[in-house]
Design a protein around this motif. Structure first.
Motif, PDB file in Angstrom:
ATOM      1  N   ALA A 110       0.856  -1.183   0.000  1.00  0.00           N
ATOM      2  CA  ALA A 110       0.000   0.000   0.000  1.00  0.00           C
ATOM      3  C   ALA A 110       0.891   1.231   0.000  1.00  0.00           C
ATOM      4  CB  ALA A 110      -0.918   0.001   1.219  1.00  0.00           C
ATOM      5  N   GLY A 111       0.284   2.341  -0.351  1.00  0.00           N
ATOM      6  CA  GLY A 111       1.027   3.584  -0.346  1.00  0.00           C
ATOM      7  C   GLY A 111       0.096   4.768  -0.386  1.00  0.00           C
ATOM      8  N   TYR A 112       0.694   5.935  -0.324  1.00  0.00           N
ATOM      9  CA  TYR A 112      -0.071   7.177  -0.393  1.00  0.00           C
ATOM     10  C   TYR A 112       0.695   8.158  -1.256  1.00  0.00           C
ATOM     11  CZ  TYR A 112      -3.013  11.056   0.955  1.00  0.00           C
ATOM     12  OH  TYR A 112      -3.897  12.099   0.934  1.00  0.00           O
ATOM     13  N   GLU A 113       0.025   8.732  -2.240  1.00  0.00           N
ATOM     14  CA  GLU A 113       0.664   9.663  -3.161  1.00  0.00           C
ATOM     15  C   GLU A 113       0.175  11.087  -2.914  1.00  0.00           C
ATOM     16  OE1 GLU A 113       1.099   6.748  -7.020  1.00  0.00           O
ATOM     17  OE2 GLU A 113      -0.698   7.975  -6.837  1.00  0.00           O
ATOM     18  N   VAL A 114       1.127  12.029  -2.919  1.00  0.00           N
ATOM     19  CA  VAL A 114       0.824  13.442  -2.789  1.00  0.00           C
ATOM     20  C   VAL A 114       1.280  14.120  -4.079  1.00  0.00           C
ATOM     21  CG1 VAL A 114       1.342  15.546  -1.491  1.00  0.00           C
ATOM     22  CG2 VAL A 114       1.168  13.351  -0.290  1.00  0.00           C
ATOM     23  N   PRO A 115       0.399  14.898  -4.736  1.00  0.00           N
ATOM     24  CA  PRO A 115       0.824  15.546  -5.976  1.00  0.00           C
ATOM     25  C   PRO A 115       1.911  16.585  -5.713  1.00  0.00           C
ATOM     26  CG  PRO A 115      -1.427  16.207  -5.396  1.00  0.00           C
ATOM     27  CD  PRO A 115      -0.987  15.187  -4.398  1.00  0.00           C
ATOM     28  N   VAL A 116       2.966  16.559  -6.543  1.00  0.00           N
ATOM     29  CA  VAL A 116       4.064  17.528  -6.406  1.00  0.00           C
ATOM     30  C   VAL A 116       4.303  18.272  -7.718  1.00  0.00           C
ATOM     31  CG1 VAL A 116       5.236  16.338  -4.525  1.00  0.00           C
ATOM     32  CG2 VAL A 116       5.802  15.739  -6.880  1.00  0.00           C
ATOM     33  N   GLY A 117       3.517  17.999  -8.746  1.00  0.00           N
ATOM     34  CA  GLY A 117       3.649  18.660 -10.039  1.00  0.00           C
ATOM     35  C   GLY A 117       2.650  18.088 -11.014  1.00  0.00           C
ATOM     36  N   GLY A 137      15.219 -28.926  -0.582  1.00  0.00           N
ATOM     37  CA  GLY A 137      15.837 -27.762   0.062  1.00  0.00           C
ATOM     38  C   GLY A 137      15.103 -26.475  -0.236  1.00  0.00           C
ATOM     39  N   GLY A 138      13.832 -26.560  -0.660  1.00  0.00           N
ATOM     40  CA  GLY A 138      13.049 -25.375  -0.992  1.00  0.00           C
ATOM     41  C   GLY A 138      12.884 -24.443   0.198  1.00  0.00           C
ATOM     42  N   TYR A 139      12.650 -23.190  -0.103  1.00  0.00           N
ATOM     43  CA  TYR A 139      12.508 -22.186   0.952  1.00  0.00           C
ATOM     44  C   TYR A 139      11.704 -20.999   0.431  1.00  0.00           C
ATOM     45  CZ  TYR A 139      16.235 -19.904  -1.655  1.00  0.00           C
ATOM     46  OH  TYR A 139      16.974 -19.333  -2.645  1.00  0.00           O
ATOM     47  N   ARG A 140      11.350 -20.112   1.365  1.00  0.00           N
ATOM     48  CA  ARG A 140      10.635 -18.881   1.051  1.00  0.00           C
ATOM     49  C   ARG A 140      11.552 -17.698   1.320  1.00  0.00           C
ATOM     50  NH1 ARG A 140       6.791 -21.312   4.588  1.00  0.00           N
ATOM     51  NH2 ARG A 140       7.454 -19.822   6.132  1.00  0.00           N
ATOM     52  N   GLU A 141      11.657 -16.797   0.364  1.00  0.00           N
ATOM     53  CA  GLU A 141      12.331 -15.512   0.549  1.00  0.00           C
ATOM     54  C   GLU A 141      11.246 -14.488   0.857  1.00  0.00           C
ATOM     55  OE1 GLU A 141      15.392 -14.128   0.407  1.00  0.00           O
ATOM     56  OE2 GLU A 141      16.561 -15.810  -0.342  1.00  0.00           O
ATOM     57  N   ARG A 142      11.496 -13.634   1.822  1.00  0.00           N
ATOM     58  CA  ARG A 142      10.551 -12.561   2.128  1.00  0.00           C
ATOM     59  C   ARG A 142      11.334 -11.264   2.281  1.00  0.00           C
ATOM     60  NH1 ARG A 142       8.445 -12.405   7.906  1.00  0.00           N
ATOM     61  NH2 ARG A 142      10.475 -11.438   8.094  1.00  0.00           N
ATOM     62  N   VAL A 143      10.896 -10.234   1.580  1.00  0.00           N
ATOM     63  CA  VAL A 143      11.498  -8.918   1.729  1.00  0.00           C
ATOM     64  C   VAL A 143      10.395  -7.951   2.130  1.00  0.00           C
ATOM     65  CG1 VAL A 143      12.764  -7.044   0.622  1.00  0.00           C
ATOM     66  CG2 VAL A 143      13.239  -9.409  -0.029  1.00  0.00           C
ATOM     67  N   LEU A 144      10.554  -7.313   3.300  1.00  0.00           N
ATOM     68  CA  LEU A 144       9.645  -6.251   3.732  1.00  0.00           C
ATOM     69  C   LEU A 144      10.305  -4.942   3.349  1.00  0.00           C
ATOM     70  CD1 LEU A 144       8.674  -7.566   7.275  1.00  0.00           C
ATOM     71  CD2 LEU A 144       7.409  -7.804   5.138  1.00  0.00           C
ATOM     72  N   ASN A 145       9.566  -4.106   2.643  1.00  0.00           N
ATOM     73  CA  ASN A 145      10.148  -2.903   2.072  1.00  0.00           C
ATOM     74  C   ASN A 145       9.334  -1.678   2.479  1.00  0.00           C
ATOM     75  OD1 ASN A 145      12.020  -1.572   0.401  1.00  0.00           O
ATOM     76  ND2 ASN A 145      10.563  -1.560  -1.281  1.00  0.00           N
ATOM     77  N   PHE A 146       9.998  -0.724   3.102  1.00  0.00           N
ATOM     78  CA  PHE A 146       9.409   0.569   3.408  1.00  0.00           C
ATOM     79  C   PHE A 146      10.157   1.572   2.551  1.00  0.00           C
ATOM     80  CE2 PHE A 146       8.917  -2.035   7.148  1.00  0.00           C
ATOM     81  CZ  PHE A 146       7.582  -1.843   7.464  1.00  0.00           C
ATOM     82  N   GLY A 147       9.434   2.354   1.761  1.00  0.00           N
ATOM     83  CA  GLY A 147      10.147   3.227   0.853  1.00  0.00           C
ATOM     84  C   GLY A 147       9.390   4.477   0.479  1.00  0.00           C
ATOM     85  N   LEU A 148       9.935   5.139  -0.496  1.00  0.00           N
ATOM     86  CA  LEU A 148       9.388   6.364  -1.051  1.00  0.00           C
ATOM     87  C   LEU A 148       9.139   6.127  -2.530  1.00  0.00           C
ATOM     88  CD1 LEU A 148       8.789   9.284  -0.167  1.00  0.00           C
ATOM     89  CD2 LEU A 148      11.085   9.860  -0.935  1.00  0.00           C
ATOM     90  N   THR A 149       7.935   6.413  -3.004  1.00  0.00           N
ATOM     91  CA  THR A 149       7.616   6.202  -4.414  1.00  0.00           C
ATOM     92  C   THR A 149       7.535   7.535  -5.145  1.00  0.00           C
ATOM     93  OG1 THR A 149       5.229   6.261  -4.059  1.00  0.00           O
ATOM     94  CG2 THR A 149       6.282   4.107  -3.945  1.00  0.00           C
ATOM     95  N   LEU A 150       7.938   7.495  -6.381  1.00  0.00           N
ATOM     96  CA  LEU A 150       7.808   8.623  -7.278  1.00  0.00           C
ATOM     97  C   LEU A 150       7.027   8.104  -8.485  1.00  0.00           C
ATOM     98  CD1 LEU A 150       8.553  11.552  -7.990  1.00  0.00           C
ATOM     99  CD2 LEU A 150      10.587  10.642  -9.109  1.00  0.00           C
ATOM    100  N   THR A 151       5.857   8.686  -8.735  1.00  0.00           N
ATOM    101  CA  THR A 151       4.986   8.227  -9.808  1.00  0.00           C
ATOM    102  C   THR A 151       4.787   9.343 -10.819  1.00  0.00           C
ATOM    103  OG1 THR A 151       3.805   6.790  -8.258  1.00  0.00           O
ATOM    104  CG2 THR A 151       2.707   7.262 -10.351  1.00  0.00           C
ATOM    105  N   PHE A 152       4.971   9.015 -12.087  1.00  0.00           N
ATOM    106  CA  PHE A 152       4.723   9.956 -13.176  1.00  0.00           C
ATOM    107  C   PHE A 152       3.762   9.316 -14.146  1.00  0.00           C
ATOM    108  CE2 PHE A 152       5.773  11.457 -17.468  1.00  0.00           C
ATOM    109  CZ  PHE A 152       5.432  12.797 -17.306  1.00  0.00           C
ATOM    110  N   ASP A 153       2.688  10.014 -14.487  1.00  0.00           N
ATOM    111  CA  ASP A 153       1.749   9.411 -15.448  1.00  0.00           C
ATOM    112  C   ASP A 153       1.555  10.242 -16.705  1.00  0.00           C
ATOM    113  OD1 ASP A 153      -0.064  11.432 -14.905  1.00  0.00           O
ATOM    114  OD2 ASP A 153      -1.612  10.113 -14.142  1.00  0.00           O
ATOM    115  N   GLY A 154       2.212  11.366 -16.830  1.00  0.00           N
ATOM    116  CA  GLY A 154       2.138  12.136 -18.069  1.00  0.00           C
ATOM    117  C   GLY A 154       0.854  12.904 -18.275  1.00  0.00           C
ATOM    118  N   HIS A 155      -0.047  12.892 -17.306  1.00  0.00           N
ATOM    119  CA  HIS A 155      -1.288  13.633 -17.396  1.00  0.00           C
ATOM    120  C   HIS A 155      -1.280  14.776 -16.400  1.00  0.00           C
ATOM    121  CE1 HIS A 155      -2.448   9.661 -18.998  1.00  0.00           C
ATOM    122  NE2 HIS A 155      -3.116  10.409 -19.841  1.00  0.00           N
TER     123      HIS A 155
END
Length: 156
Positions: A110-117, A137-155
């Motif tokens: 999940a995330g939250y976007e704030v318009p910046v332009g 020898g199978g296993y599960r990899e798990r990566v928990l990621n907290f980050g910052l997103t930058l989204t551009f849609d051209g509109h």
């Protein structure tokens, strides 16, 4: 943070290892409430012997915006993943795998976007990426990621 656990084992994941990640995606909007596209994800770690350890995925993903004019979204994706340790060879300026394993991968977040332009948004995100390596020898990899997103849609 990356951790592993044996497939089908009741034991918990190993202690998490905090390392950087990078995600990139390319897609399109389907109305105002849905974006779909291709995504790439990488968790990486330089080991003590100079090898590059990675968990990478290639997925088809979607973002759903429950309130189209709000910035909140939930996301999910599925595809393929690779765990690998690759050694860089200075002689040929190339790398070769020391170890690699493949499996099915999926992600939720999940995330939250704030318009910046015009057509540009910035905001926090959280996701869990998981890859299941089957077989002996199978296993599960798990990566928990907290980050910052930058989204551009051209509109606008």
């Amino acid at each position: 943070s990356e951790a592993i656990a044996a497939l089908g084992a009741p034991a918990p994941y190993t202690p998490s290892r905090l390392r950087p990640t990078l995600s990139i995606g390319l897609g399109t909007g389907v109305g105002q409430s849905l974006r779909i596209g291709f995504e790439g994800f990488a968790w990486f770690n330089v080991t003590g012997d100079g090898a590059l350890e990675t968990v990478t995925t290639a997925m088809l993903g979607a973002r759903l915006y429950p309130i189209p004019t709000g910035g909140l979204y939930v996301r999910a994706g599925g595809g393929f993943g690779r765990y690998g340790q690759d050694l860089m060879d200075d002689y040929c300026d190339c790398s070769y795998p020391l170890e690699q394993e493949f499996g099915l991968a999926w992600a939720v977040g999940a995330g939250y976007e704030v318009p910046v332009g015009n057509g540009l948004w910035l905001g926090p995100s959280v996701e869990m990426v998981r890859m299941d390596v089957t077989g002996p020898g199978g296993y599960r990899e798990r990566v928990l990621n907290f980050g910052l997103t930058l989204t551009f849609d051209g509109h606008d």
